[in-house]
Design a protein around this motif. Structure first.
Motif, mmCIF file in Angstrom:
data_model
loop_
_atom_site.group_PDB
_atom_site.id
_atom_site.type_symbol
_atom_site.label_atom_id
_atom_site.label_comp_id
_atom_site.label_asym_id
_atom_site.label_seq_id
_atom_site.Cartn_x
_atom_site.Cartn_y
_atom_site.Cartn_z
ATOM 1 N N GLN A 641 4.311 -9.498 15.580
ATOM 2 C CA GLN A 641 3.379 -9.742 14.472
ATOM 3 C C GLN A 641 2.156 -10.510 14.957
ATOM 4 O OE1 GLN A 641 3.577 -8.806 11.309
ATOM 5 N NE2 GLN A 641 5.532 -7.750 11.546
ATOM 6 N N ALA A 642 2.447 -11.603 15.677
ATOM 7 C CA ALA A 642 1.361 -12.469 16.125
ATOM 8 C C ALA A 642 0.388 -11.706 17.018
ATOM 9 C CB ALA A 642 1.932 -13.676 16.856
ATOM 10 N N PHE A 643 0.956 -10.874 17.871
ATOM 11 C CA PHE A 643 0.096 -10.137 18.784
ATOM 12 C C PHE A 643 -0.759 -9.126 18.021
ATOM 13 C CE2 PHE A 643 -0.685 -6.890 22.146
ATOM 14 C CZ PHE A 643 -1.383 -7.714 23.020
ATOM 15 N N SER A 644 -0.169 -8.480 17.043
ATOM 16 C CA SER A 644 -0.973 -7.487 16.325
ATOM 17 C C SER A 644 -1.995 -8.156 15.407
ATOM 18 C CB SER A 644 -0.081 -6.520 15.542
ATOM 19 O OG SER A 644 0.827 -7.225 14.764
ATOM 20 N N ILE A 661 3.445 -0.376 17.796
ATOM 21 C CA ILE A 661 2.585 -1.541 17.652
ATOM 22 C C ILE A 661 1.152 -1.126 17.970
ATOM 23 C CG2 ILE A 661 3.306 -2.283 19.955
ATOM 24 C CD1 ILE A 661 2.626 -5.150 19.067
ATOM 25 N N THR A 662 0.250 -1.461 17.082
ATOM 26 C CA THR A 662 -1.127 -1.037 17.250
ATOM 27 C C THR A 662 -2.042 -2.248 17.145
ATOM 28 O OG1 THR A 662 -0.670 1.120 16.317
ATOM 29 C CG2 THR A 662 -2.939 0.415 16.325
ATOM 30 N N VAL A 663 -2.813 -2.460 18.190
ATOM 31 C CA VAL A 663 -3.838 -3.497 18.114
ATOM 32 C C VAL A 663 -5.184 -2.816 18.330
ATOM 33 C CG1 VAL A 663 -2.475 -5.492 18.763
ATOM 34 C CG2 VAL A 663 -3.374 -4.019 20.523
ATOM 35 N N PRO A 664 -6.222 -3.293 17.653
ATOM 36 C CA PRO A 664 -7.499 -2.585 17.681
ATOM 37 C C PRO A 664 -8.145 -2.547 19.062
ATOM 38 C CG PRO A 664 -7.665 -4.643 16.436
ATOM 39 C CD PRO A 664 -6.219 -4.393 16.674
ATOM 40 N N ARG A 690 -0.987 2.953 24.146
ATOM 41 C CA ARG A 690 -1.312 1.755 23.361
ATOM 42 C C ARG A 690 -2.802 1.456 23.397
ATOM 43 N NH1 ARG A 690 1.754 1.920 19.945
ATOM 44 N NH2 ARG A 690 2.527 3.795 20.923
ATOM 45 N N ALA A 691 -3.506 1.980 24.378
ATOM 46 C CA ALA A 691 -4.911 1.603 24.569
ATOM 47 C C ALA A 691 -5.842 2.501 23.765
ATOM 48 C CB ALA A 691 -5.277 1.682 26.048
ATOM 49 N N GLY A 692 -6.916 1.931 23.281
ATOM 50 C CA GLY A 692 -7.999 2.692 22.651
ATOM 51 C C GLY A 692 -7.604 3.442 21.405
ATOM 52 N N ARG A 693 -6.856 2.830 20.518
ATOM 53 C CA ARG A 693 -6.396 3.565 19.346
ATOM 54 C C ARG A 693 -7.331 3.425 18.156
ATOM 55 N NH1 ARG A 693 -0.555 4.637 19.905
ATOM 56 N NH2 ARG A 693 -0.316 4.880 17.671
ATOM 57 N N ARG A 697 -12.821 0.360 18.903
ATOM 58 C CA ARG A 697 -12.877 0.398 20.364
ATOM 59 C C ARG A 697 -12.034 1.586 20.818
ATOM 60 N NH1 ARG A 697 -9.960 -1.794 24.646
ATOM 61 N NH2 ARG A 697 -11.150 -2.577 26.415
ATOM 62 N N PRO A 698 -12.651 2.771 20.748
ATOM 63 C CA PRO A 698 -11.868 3.993 20.984
ATOM 64 C C PRO A 698 -11.589 4.259 22.459
ATOM 65 C CG PRO A 698 -14.117 4.560 20.488
ATOM 66 C CD PRO A 698 -14.039 3.071 20.382
#
Lengths: 744, 278
Positions: A641-644, A661-664, A690-693, A697-698
């Motif tokens: 949670q904290a990371f996202s 898990i998706t982070v911008p 996980r990168a560029g989702r 920041r695509p």
């Protein structure tokens, strides 16, 4: 009776019998011949003769299977007829070998044993006298001989039966009490059937389901013996009774619940009293599947409930009571066993208003043209894939389709159109996902997309497990309880299923769909078996090659190190890597996933990185920038949670965070990428995904850092590049087609 | 067909690792452990680590937490533990049995394993547990010598603590019996399942010490017509009680009484784990 809670396991023992009438005979299995006779009487069978001693259901049904196989053979081939002739010639020899039926024994035992049967069941008469004639009954001899041979080949015949082999004969029952009991059971039977429809359950689970319904709907709890009622339904043909584990020969078993035959273990069993009872190690966590434990199933695609009046009721109606049923006044005709509750609920059922199953069936018929309601429009690529799926559903011969999507392309929504089509047609749909949290995350999305549809979510500890609903969202383990219930099964993230590629998953899913049902597999990383199937055209392929923002999936960079250097317990990070991490965080304000292959390394690397971020090029944040997590970390959900929420930039983790898990703004670093045991091609693709989702920041950077280039690393890169190519060809990439490297 | 032969051959020359019965990872992942338990190295380390910072009661082998001051003052490795430590229960009342051994405290992985065995029905967990229990017997069995490795336990019988019939029916196996079987394989001592439980007692798990003692009083008896014979066919003078968890010793004390009455001189106790007390 029972009621010890979940642990209660009921052992079902019975025997294989030959039912005989004028000029016909039928093989069956029963634990109480009285029940069988009440049904079989209507078809003109008069007597039931046991062919085997009492056996656990797993053995008995194997014998039955084999015998029925023989009966097919017997009808077809003349050869077999001649065999019978030969057998008649050899009957004397057989008698001396004690395996034909010595006539004297037969007489003695039949009278003796059927008397005991009388005592036990309180019903049954000694049947026709013709068995006592001096001629050997050929048919009976043949079948008992075959049964004995099968049993002997399995070494299932107890020593006490070696010499004398008793055939029990049960005659028809003509007492009024039984019939009236049956009639009162009719309501209960219906309740039972409704609960079981489309499912395959243990008796303990059926009891739980009944209790749940009883609590919620105030329906009566069936008063009769559930096993007997199930057996009656089975005789009518509605319910199928399976042993949860069936023998396939001597010392060979197969678990019918999870479908495998490798992890079968032997133990002694208190319940059936055998030293050598088998159980399945494969699905132990879902309840013990055992040789003597029955499974009950009612197919959802044969319309037993819809056509209850025509298909089932006539069997149980005697002429005297049939009028009573139609007028729904049970209290008048029902005898001692029926209670006030059962009769009152009976009328409520027959009026058909209160039981939600009815509503659900009605709701099926309504048309909801507006489905699915999506809160955002589909992208070009999704749209096309969605159409492809619909086309497949309508026309194609293949009942299976594969949706191969790039990571983060939005697979889930693509399936919605197909789901909607089936829901509109009144079908039932299963959406199966690998993990519990995904079920919980998916439920509101699906509720929103299909308003008005009854949705049930199933996972390990979910309440209301036995509700019937049109749309079921479940973890794979729960799918094991369904039996031919769904028109469409959607399997999301097939590659991530806990028993990935296992027979259990396949078995359960194949069983849960209707015979004519279809399956959609959705994955970012199909395995070679699936790819092969696609090539052989056994599996229809639908691809979603581009992400919604129209940028390509970041292609991994291979960074090769000579070796990993350790300073005692500290990993010495390569300078290149430290610079990269620094740039990512302080230059680009992004976060970094750092994947490591083991729990041990997660701790070590996490601690090392905490130390490393204290020195240059980082400003000293006292190690608060780094967190690490692994499967044994009790706080892993909190950290996720904290990371996202972007509370800290460096997340050192094992592959547990590889999906969901998706982070911008994220970059990905895979350390120890040379570790082929852990990092196969699919894990690598998921991690790279996980990168560029995000639209924000695509693009992103993916580093595979290892001491050598492995085959899976190459294959992962090839797969990602191929999908990007595909997208480019189809013109989905409206962003820059060049690879973006803002940091390089 | 060819493929099958090929896989068979591969399996013969390069066998795949068995799974560790505790953590279910393949044994190759972290290596096979020392000893005969058949666990992976990780699990055995984890079990051994459970005993850190704990001392065992010299009499009943229950675990006791070391006082905090002691832990803090322990700077050097060879600082001696308080050797002659006896727990409160044992100093109040000397236990009837001669000695008790166990694998480790009822915590962490060991607790998980016992739960798997008892409540999830994973019978194969009993094998490594039994082997480790047998190892304890070899380690601590009194007066063992080269000529007689069993020592005082020579001619002993293993007696599993019974379950009540109802519970046995619903669980379908007696975990103590499975443990005893596994110990028997390692130590060549015979298993005698001679005890029976009389009444249906409340489950012990949520009772206090005195309640437990009272709850169990007169619970066990020798099965009808049962004779305790060792391998030589003589009346056994030594018995080893086998159970899963030792908490207050109430169960084994009751069982010991019954065995004493039936002519057993000395009773030892081996359990898979023991509680942590004061």
């Amino acid at each position: 009776m029972r009621g010890k809670g979940e642990n209660a396991v009921v052992c079902l023992k019975g025997f294989v019998y030959l039912a005989r009438g004028k000029g016909k005979s039928w093989l069956g299995f029963t634990h109480d011949p009285g029940l069988d006779l009440t049904i079989l009487q209507r078809e003109g069978y008069e007597t039931v003769v046991s062919l085997t001693p009492t056996l656990p259901i797993g053995v008995a049904l194997y014998v039955l299977q084999e015998l029925r196989g023989l009966s097919g053979l017997q009808k077809r081939s003349l050869f077999n007829q001649s065999l019978l002739q030969a057998e008649r010639l050899w009957k004397k020899t057989l008698q001396t070998l004690s395996w034909g039926l010595p006539l004297v024994d037969l007489e003695d035992d039949s009278t003796g044993s059927s008397k005991t049967a009388n005592d036990n069941n309180g019903n049954g008469k000694i049947s026709s006298r013709r068995f006592e004639s001096k001629n050997i009954d050929e048919e009976l001899t043949y079948w008992s001989h075959q049964a004995a041979q099968i049993l002997q080949s399995m070494q299932e015949l107890p020593d006490s039966f070696r010499q004398r082999y008793a055939l029990h004969i049960y005659g028809p029952v003509r007492s009024k009490t039984v019939e009236s009991e049956l009639v009162t059971g009719l309501v209960d039977l219906r309740v039972l059937a409704e609960t079981l429809e489309g499912r395959i359950l243990y008796m303990g689970e059926i009891e739980k389901a009944l209790t749940e319904r009883w609590r919620r709907e105030r329906l009566s709890y069936p008063t009769g013996n559930l096993e007997d009622m199930m057996h009656l339904l089975a005789l009518v043909g509605a319910v199928e009774v399976f042993p949860s584990l069936i023998m396939e020969g001597k010392d060979k078993g197969r678990c019918l619940r999870c479908g495998q035959n490798k992890q079968i273990a032997v133990s002694s069993c208190v319940r059936c009293g055998r030293e050598k009872c088998y159980y399945c190690d494969g699905c132990l966590s879902m309840g013990e599947s055992r040789l003597c434990r029955p499974l009950y199933a009612l197919a959802g695609d044969e319309g037993w409930i819809e056509q209850w009046q025509e298909k089932v009721e006539p069997w149980f109606k005697s002429s005297a009571t049939s009028s009573a049923i139609s007028s729904a006044t049970f209290s008048t005709t029902s005898s001692t066993t029926s209670t006030a509750t059962s009769s009152s609920s009976a009328s409520s059922i027959l009026e058909g208003k209160e039981w939600h199953g009815q509503e659900f069936r009605e709701s099926r018929k309504k048309n909801h043209r507006s489905w699915p309601l999506l809160s955002f429009p589909l992208t070009e690529a999704q749209e096309e894939a969605s159409d492809d799926l619909l086309k497949w559903l309508d026309g194609e011969k293949n009942k299976e389709a594969l949706v191969w999507a790039a990571c983060g392309a939005g697979k889930t929504e693509v399936s919605f159109a197909a789901i909607a089509q089936l829901l509109e047609a009144g079908g039932r749909v299963l959406f199966a996902v690998p993990r519990r949290d995904v079920v919980l995350e998916l439920e509101p999305r699906i509720q929103k997309a299909f308003p008005g549809v009854s949705v049930v979510t199933l996972y390990g500890s979910s309440p209301r497990k036995y509700d019937q609903a049109q749309l079921v969202i479940a973890t794979t383990h729960q799918v094991i309880r369904f039996y031919r219930a769904f028109d469409l099964v959607v399997l999301d993230e097939v590659d991530a299923f806990p028993y990935q590629g296992s027979e259990m998953l396949y078995h359960a899913v194949m069983r849960s769909k209707k015979k004519e049902g279809s399956i959609v597999f959705m994955t970012a990383t199909p395995d070679h078996v699936m790819k092969k199937k696609v090539k052989e055209k056994k599996l229809s392929l639908v691809t979603i090659p581009a992400r919604h923002h129209g940028y390509p999936v970041p292609e991994p960079q291979m960074i090769l190190e000579k070796e990993w250097r350790w300073n005692r317990e500290q990993l010495i990070f390569p300078d290149k890597l430290l610079n990269f991490l620094h740039r990512t965080v302080e230059g680009d304000l992004s976060q970094v996933f750092i994947f490591v292959p083991s729990i041990f390394l997660a701790q070590r690397v996490g601690e090392s990185l905490k130390e490393a971020t204290k020195g240059p090029p980082f400003n000293d944040f006292k190690g608060s920038w780094v967190e690490y997590s692994h499967s044994r970390d009790p706080q892993r959900e909190a950290k996720r949670q904290a990371f996202s929420q972007q509370l800290f930039p460096f997340f050192v983790t094992t592959s547990i965070m590889e999906r969901g898990i998706t982070v911008p703004r994220a970059n990905v670093v895979v350390l120890f990428a040379e570790n082929e045991r852990i990092y196969d091609e699919r894990t690598l693709i998921q991690m790279a995904g996980r990168a560029g989702r995000s639209t924000e920041r695509p693009y992103g950077d993916v580093w595979f850092v290892g001491t050598r280039l492995t085959a899976s690393m190459k294959e992962a890169e090839r797969s990602i590049v191929w999908l990007n190519e595909e997208a480019r060809k189809k013109g989905y990439l409206h962003g820059s087609t060049e690879r973006i490297r803002p940091l390089a | 067909m060819l493929q099958q032969i090929w896989t068979e051959m591969k399996e013969t020359f390069f066998p795949t690792w068995q799974d560790c019965p505790f953590c279910q990872n393949p044994l190759g992942q972290s290596g096979k452990s020392w000893g005969r338990s058949g666990l992976c190295r990780n699990c055995i380390q984890e079990i051994e680590a459970l005993e850190l910072d704990l001392v065992q009661c010299q009499r009943c082998s229950k675990y006791l937490r070391l006082p905090k001051e002691f832990l803090e003052s322990r700077k050097l490795k060879d600082l001696r533990l308080p050797r002659e430590h006896i727990c409160e229960n044992c100093s109040e009342q000397e236990p009837l049995f001669q000695g008790a051994w166990n694998i480790g405290p009822y915590e962490g992985l060991l607790r998980q394993a016992i739960h798997d065995l008892k409540y999830k029905g994973r019978r194969n967990v009993a094998v490594p547990l039994g082997k480790m229990m047998a190892q304890q017997i070899w380690l601590y069995g009194p007066n063992s010598s080269l000529m007689n490795p069993w020592g005082d336990l020579y001619g002993a019988v293993l007696i599993p603590i019974p379950l009540h019939a109802d519970k046995l029916y619903s669980r379908n196996f007696n975990q103590s019996y499975l443990l005893a079987k596994s110990i028997a394989e390692e130590t060549a001592l015979p298993v005698a399942d001679v005890l029976v439980r009389k009444g249906d007692t409340e489950t012990q798990a949520h009772l206090g010490r005195y309640e437990r003692l009272r709850n169990l009083e007169g619970q066990f008896e020798l099965a009808q017509g049962a004779v305790l014979l060792n391998k030589a066919g003589q009346q056994a003078k030594v018995a080893i009680l086998v159970d899963d968890v030792y908490t207050t010793g109430a169960t084994v004390t009751e069982a010991t009484k019954v065995l004493r009455q039936s002519g057993v001189d000395s009773v030892y106790v081996v359990t898979a784990s023991a509680g942590i007390g004061v």
